[in-house]
Structures are given as C-alpha cells and as structure tokens.
Design an enzyme around this catalytic site. Structure first.
Site, PDB file in Angstrom:
ATOM      1  N   ASN A  11      -3.411  -4.464 -17.496  1.00  0.00           N
ATOM      2  CA  ASN A  11      -2.959  -3.118 -17.879  1.00  0.00           C
ATOM      3  C   ASN A  11      -3.487  -2.812 -19.280  1.00  0.00           C
ATOM      4  O   ASN A  11      -2.962  -3.321 -20.262  1.00  0.00           O
ATOM      5  CB  ASN A  11      -1.418  -3.090 -17.847  1.00  0.00           C
ATOM      6  CG  ASN A  11      -0.867  -1.769 -18.354  1.00  0.00           C
ATOM      7  OD1 ASN A  11      -1.596  -0.775 -18.464  1.00  0.00           O
ATOM      8  ND2 ASN A  11       0.422  -1.745 -18.659  1.00  0.00           N
ATOM      9  N   LYS A  13      -3.245  -0.144 -20.847  1.00  0.00           N
ATOM     10  CA  LYS A  13      -2.402   0.861 -21.523  1.00  0.00           C
ATOM     11  C   LYS A  13      -3.294   1.971 -22.088  1.00  0.00           C
ATOM     12  O   LYS A  13      -4.312   2.304 -21.486  1.00  0.00           O
ATOM     13  CB  LYS A  13      -1.542   0.206 -22.603  1.00  0.00           C
ATOM     14  CG  LYS A  13      -0.828  -1.046 -22.088  1.00  0.00           C
ATOM     15  CD  LYS A  13       0.298  -1.481 -22.970  1.00  0.00           C
ATOM     16  CE  LYS A  13       0.815  -2.824 -22.482  1.00  0.00           C
ATOM     17  NZ  LYS A  13       2.173  -3.097 -22.885  1.00  0.00           N
ATOM     18  N   HIS A  96       6.416   1.228 -14.703  1.00  0.00           N
ATOM     19  CA  HIS A  96       6.213   0.344 -15.864  1.00  0.00           C
ATOM     20  C   HIS A  96       7.282   0.659 -16.910  1.00  0.00           C
ATOM     21  O   HIS A  96       7.684   1.809 -17.076  1.00  0.00           O
ATOM     22  CB  HIS A  96       4.804   0.548 -16.441  1.00  0.00           C
ATOM     23  CG  HIS A  96       4.478  -0.471 -17.489  1.00  0.00           C
ATOM     24  ND1 HIS A  96       4.882  -0.333 -18.791  1.00  0.00           N
ATOM     25  CD2 HIS A  96       3.815  -1.649 -17.414  1.00  0.00           C
ATOM     26  CE1 HIS A  96       4.466  -1.396 -19.478  1.00  0.00           C
ATOM     27  NE2 HIS A  96       3.819  -2.209 -18.661  1.00  0.00           N
ATOM     28  N   GLU A  98       7.187   1.045 -19.984  1.00  0.00           N
ATOM     29  CA  GLU A  98       6.853   2.082 -20.977  1.00  0.00           C
ATOM     30  C   GLU A  98       7.033   3.476 -20.379  1.00  0.00           C
ATOM     31  O   GLU A  98       7.386   4.422 -21.086  1.00  0.00           O
ATOM     32  CB  GLU A  98       5.433   1.837 -21.512  1.00  0.00           C
ATOM     33  CG  GLU A  98       5.444   0.657 -22.484  1.00  0.00           C
ATOM     34  CD  GLU A  98       4.165  -0.148 -22.567  1.00  0.00           C
ATOM     35  OE1 GLU A  98       3.101   0.364 -22.190  1.00  0.00           O
ATOM     36  OE2 GLU A  98       4.239  -1.305 -23.021  1.00  0.00           O
ATOM     37  N   GLU A 167       9.057  -7.766 -15.232  1.00  0.00           N
ATOM     38  CA  GLU A 167       8.666  -7.758 -16.644  1.00  0.00           C
ATOM     39  C   GLU A 167       9.894  -7.535 -17.522  1.00  0.00           C
ATOM     40  O   GLU A 167      10.353  -6.393 -17.672  1.00  0.00           O
ATOM     41  CB  GLU A 167       7.681  -6.626 -16.908  1.00  0.00           C
ATOM     42  CG  GLU A 167       6.426  -6.696 -16.084  1.00  0.00           C
ATOM     43  CD  GLU A 167       5.289  -5.945 -16.750  1.00  0.00           C
ATOM     44  OE1 GLU A 167       4.338  -6.596 -17.185  1.00  0.00           O
ATOM     45  OE2 GLU A 167       5.376  -4.713 -16.863  1.00  0.00           O
ATOM     46  N   GLY A 173       4.669  -6.968 -24.925  1.00  0.00           N
ATOM     47  CA  GLY A 173       4.002  -6.603 -26.168  1.00  0.00           C
ATOM     48  C   GLY A 173       4.677  -7.155 -27.408  1.00  0.00           C
ATOM     49  O   GLY A 173       4.378  -6.755 -28.528  1.00  0.00           O
ATOM     50  N   SER A 213       3.841 -10.650 -22.369  1.00  0.00           N
ATOM     51  CA  SER A 213       3.123 -11.517 -23.317  1.00  0.00           C
ATOM     52  C   SER A 213       2.465 -12.725 -22.654  1.00  0.00           C
ATOM     53  O   SER A 213       2.418 -13.822 -23.232  1.00  0.00           O
ATOM     54  CB  SER A 213       4.053 -11.955 -24.455  1.00  0.00           C
ATOM     55  OG  SER A 213       4.528 -10.816 -25.163  1.00  0.00           O
TER      56      SER A 213
HETATM   57  C1  PEP Z   1       2.381  -4.976 -19.682  1.00  0.00           C
HETATM   58  O1  PEP Z   1       1.754  -4.058 -20.172  1.00  0.00           O
HETATM   59  O2  PEP Z   1       2.853  -4.842 -18.543  1.00  0.00           O
HETATM   60  C2  PEP Z   1       2.562  -6.213 -20.445  1.00  0.00           C
HETATM   61  C3  PEP Z   1       3.190  -7.211 -19.875  1.00  0.00           C
HETATM   62  O3  PEP Z   1       2.060  -6.230 -21.709  1.00  0.00           O
HETATM   63  P1  PEP Z   1       1.865  -7.565 -22.631  1.00  0.00           P
HETATM   64  O4  PEP Z   1       1.131  -8.569 -21.788  1.00  0.00           O
HETATM   65  O5  PEP Z   1       1.059  -7.085 -23.799  1.00  0.00           O
HETATM   66  O6  PEP Z   1       3.222  -8.044 -23.001  1.00  0.00           O
END
Ligand code: PEP
Length: 258
Positions: A11, A13, A96, A98, A167, A173, A213
């Site tokens: 992703n 983003k 997601h 976000e 997640e 992040g 992460s």
């Molecule tokens: C994500 O964008 O779904 C995500 C898990 O980001 P990150 O790996 O940066 O934590």
C-alpha cells in the site's frame, strides 16, 4: 487444513510522484515479476493505477486500488467508482484504517463498498483493526466482530480465497508491530468469526493478512504463524528490495509449512 496461497499487498498510500512511481514499478517488475508461491498486489495512488497496469502487464504481479466508491457513476465529485477500475485493478482495498479514522468512513459504508466490489467480480481486501484504547480496554474481539458484521451485512457468500487484512491501528505506520503471538491469536479469532458467519470451509479458505509496521526484519516470524496468510505492507512497500524480501519470506514460510 486447506492450503491457502498467501498474499502480500504493498500500500503506497499517498506517496510518490509519477516518475517515482514508474521507477518503483520497474524495480518491482525486475525483482518480483516471476515470483511464485505468493500473490503480490501493488496498490499505488489512484492517478498511477494505469501506469501500474501497463508496467506489470505480463507479470504475476497484480494491481490494487486503495479505495473505491460503491456507485458506478454519477455526481460524486472526487470519487472513483469501483466499476471504473475494471480492467485496471484486480484488487480493491476496502475499509483501510486511514479511510475509517481520517476520513470518517463508517462500518456501514465499508459494507456497501465490499458488496459493490464483490458484485463486480473484483477482489476486495477487507481491512479491519482495533484502536490502541480498544485493545487496552479488552474490547478487540467486539470491535472486530462489529466491523465484520457490518462489512458482511449484504454479502451472502464469500468467494474462495477472500482476503481480510487484520491491521491493529496502533501498529500502522508507528513502528510498533503486534507480536507474532498477538497477531496469530487475533487472526485465529477473526477466522472463527468468518466461520460463524459463512461456515468452516469458507473460513479455512479465507486468507487473512497481518498489517502494521511489517518489514524485512520482522516478516519471517509473523509469516510462520499458522493463521497468518501474508501481509499488508505500507512504509516498507516503497522500497523495492525490502518489499521483495518480504514477499519472498512469505512465500518461503508457506512452502515450509506445506
Ligand atoms: C498499511 O498501510 O496498511 C500499513 C500496514 O502501513 P505500515 O506497514 O507502514 O504500518
């Protein structure tokens, strides 16, 4: 247990200009174009989806969109209808964190998106996860159950290999990763919730990624967990070599388990 093909999503983003996106796509094609044993989905920002489809054509890499609207067309300024992505993206990220927490997407809206994506024959990646305060309050199971119930409200059956991304919001992040034990036990709970709704066979075939992460250093231990079927990767997906290491580690874990 049915063998599940693991799946890794990258992703991006809202990162990279067009030149940067094209460079990364070229690197990914070189690094991962022929990868086997894992499905790999690249989710660039919407303006670069066409470039991704062109760059990845003829490889095993799939293109995914980060979001889509449930209606096919109309006066919805700024939205991209899921139907408009047919022929460009195979996967669509739905719900997601976000989208949920920065843009106020509700559980119900996530449900409408999920139903629309499935109806179109595209492949959703349904993202769910609890906030840090919810984990600390011990309500993770309830939160995930509610998110799933709303997402599945208008979905009678799931296609084989349906993808959920678990997640934990506190791990996205932040550099904080759920321990493999927490990720495994929560994902096992999610699989049981899918089984409650759609039965054991569907749940066993359902692919459940861990996201939060994930990087080249922690992926091996996460991927070794029996219920974890790959990863949804944000930050580390912007580095072709780190992302390739993650994809290979997931493929190797699945092969080791077979
Ligand atoms: C994500 O964008 O779904 C995500 C898990 O980001 P990150 O790996 O940066 O934590």
């Amino acid at each position: 247990m049915a063998a599940r093909t693991p799946i890794v999503g990258g992703n991006w983003k809202m990162h990279l200009d067009r030149a940067g996106a094209r460079d990364l796509l070229r690197e990914l094609r070189d690094e991962l174009g022929g990868i086997e044993g894992v499905e790999v989905v690249i989710c660039p920002p919407a303006p670069w989806l066409g470039d991704a489809a062109d760059a990845l054509e003829g490889t095993s890499l799939q293109v995914g969109a980060q979001n889509a609207y449930w209606l096919p067309h109309g006066a919805y300024t700024g939205e991209v209808g899921a139907a408009m992505l047919i022929g460009t993206a195979r996967y669509i990220l739905v719900g997601h964190s976000e989208r949920r927490h920065l843009f106020g997407e509700t559980n119900e809206e996530t449900g409408r998106k999920l139903a629309a994506v499935l109806e179109l024959g595209l492949e959703p990646i349904l993202a769910i996860g609890e906030l840090q305060a919810e984990r600390e309050a011990g309500t993770t199971r309830e939160v995930l159950r509610e998110q799933l119930a709303a997402a599945f409200a208008d979905v009678e059956r799931l296609p084989e290999g349906f993808v959920v991304a678990y997640e934990p919001v506190w791990a996205i992040g932040t550099g904080l990763t759920a321990t493999p034990e927490i990720a495994q036990s929560t994902i096992a709970d999610v699989r049981a919730m899918v089984a409650d709704r759609y039965g054991e066979v569907t749940a066993e075939a359902c692919r459940i990624q861990y996201g939060g992460s994930v990087n080249a250093g922690n992926v091996t231990e996460l991927a070794a967990q029996p219920d974890i079927d790959g990863a949804l990767v944000g930050g580390a997906s912007l580095d072709a070599s780190a992302f390739a290491t993650i994809c290979r580690a997931v493929a190797a874990a699945a092969e080791g388990a077979a």
